[in-house]
Structure formats: C-alpha cells, structure tokens
Design a protein around this motif. Sequence first.
Motif, PDB file in Angstrom:
ATOM      1  N   GLU A 175     -76.866  69.530 -13.967  1.00  0.00           N
ATOM      2  CA  GLU A 175     -77.643  71.211 -13.489  1.00  0.00           C
ATOM      3  C   GLU A 175     -77.780  71.321 -14.847  1.00  0.00           C
ATOM      4  O   GLU A 175     -78.706  71.676 -14.923  1.00  0.00           O
TER       5      GLU A 175
ATOM      6  N   GLN B  51     -72.235  67.536 -10.508  1.00  0.00           N
ATOM      7  CA  GLN B  51     -73.833  67.326 -10.201  1.00  0.00           C
ATOM      8  C   GLN B  51     -73.803  68.668 -10.420  1.00  0.00           C
ATOM      9  O   GLN B  51     -75.680  68.873 -11.486  1.00  0.00           O
ATOM     10  N   SER B  52     -72.738  69.806 -11.257  1.00  0.00           N
ATOM     11  CA  SER B  52     -73.105  71.251 -11.833  1.00  0.00           C
ATOM     12  C   SER B  52     -73.693  70.538 -13.188  1.00  0.00           C
ATOM     13  O   SER B  52     -74.860  71.905 -13.943  1.00  0.00           O
TER      14      SER B  52
END
Length: 164
Positions: free
Chosen positions: A59, A55-56
């Motif tokens: 992002e 997820q990071s």
Amino acid sequence: MVDIADTSALLAWPAERVSSALAVPSQMAEVEKLSPERAMLYQAQGPEWATPSPQSLAEAKTAAAMTGDLPRLSPVDIELLALALEKQAVLHTDDYRIQNVATSAGIEWRSVTQSGISKGWDWELRCTGCRQRTPTVPDDSGSKNVSDCDVCGSPQELKRKRRR
Ligand SMILES: [Zn+2]
C-alpha cells in the motif's frame, strides 16, 4: 495516539520520548552510522521496534508511486509509511518526500523540526519575485500556505536549508 519516529526524530528526541514511539528495525543501521552513542542507548532502551506487513508495504509503495516519490524514497522510508498506514499512527519526519506521500495517503504527519528540538534544519520564506529571504518557523499543521511578499507582493515559498 501512536507516534512513529523517523531517523531524524530518533536522533533529535530525548530518549524518554523515543521510548514511547514506534520505529522500524532497519532504522538501527542509520542510527549506528549517524550516532553510535544513540545506537548503543537504543540497544538497551529504545523505541518499540515494529515491522510492517507485506500488505502495508504494498500500500505504501502504491501511495508513493501515485505522488511520483517512489524512486527517491529509501526502503526505510517505505517501511515507515507502511507502518504509519498499518497503525494509523502519526509519522514524525522532516523528509518532504515522505511528508508528500503521507499527505496524499491520508497519514497524519508532523515535522521533527517544529518540535523545536531538532538542530537539523532552518526554514525561510523565499519570494518568487524579488527573491527576498525571510527566516521563519513553519506552523504546526504542516501547511505550506504562506503570505505574499510584503516588499513586492509576489507569492512566497517555504523552503528549508541545512544548517552549516
Ligand atoms: Zn518579493
């Protein structure tokens, strides 16, 4: 405060400082290529290796795409940005593309050169009018705000040049 060391920081910092910083495992190949001695050291006592979550990473890629830097950033660069987002850490890097994305994404960053340890880069002010060049040291905030030329009054740009 958590520090993340990019590869230039891993090479420039004293081992003691590195040992209290975070880094991503894929940097090890870069360190091995640039400094086999450091690589051997870090196999025994190195930074804390951490891998950002998917997820990071997503992002970080989105943030890099927004500034237009994504095509020129390496997978390691993206991982460092992702880890900085995830850990809300301070990212230490001299790469202006990473700095650009970090600023845009609200990641705090510091230049490795500004610590006065790295031998990698010199900085200079270049006048956009008369082209005068003045050696300088950027301030700690990472600010690119610089004074106008005192010869002709034109705006100056902060540039870095690699030492020969
Ligand atoms: Zn000038």
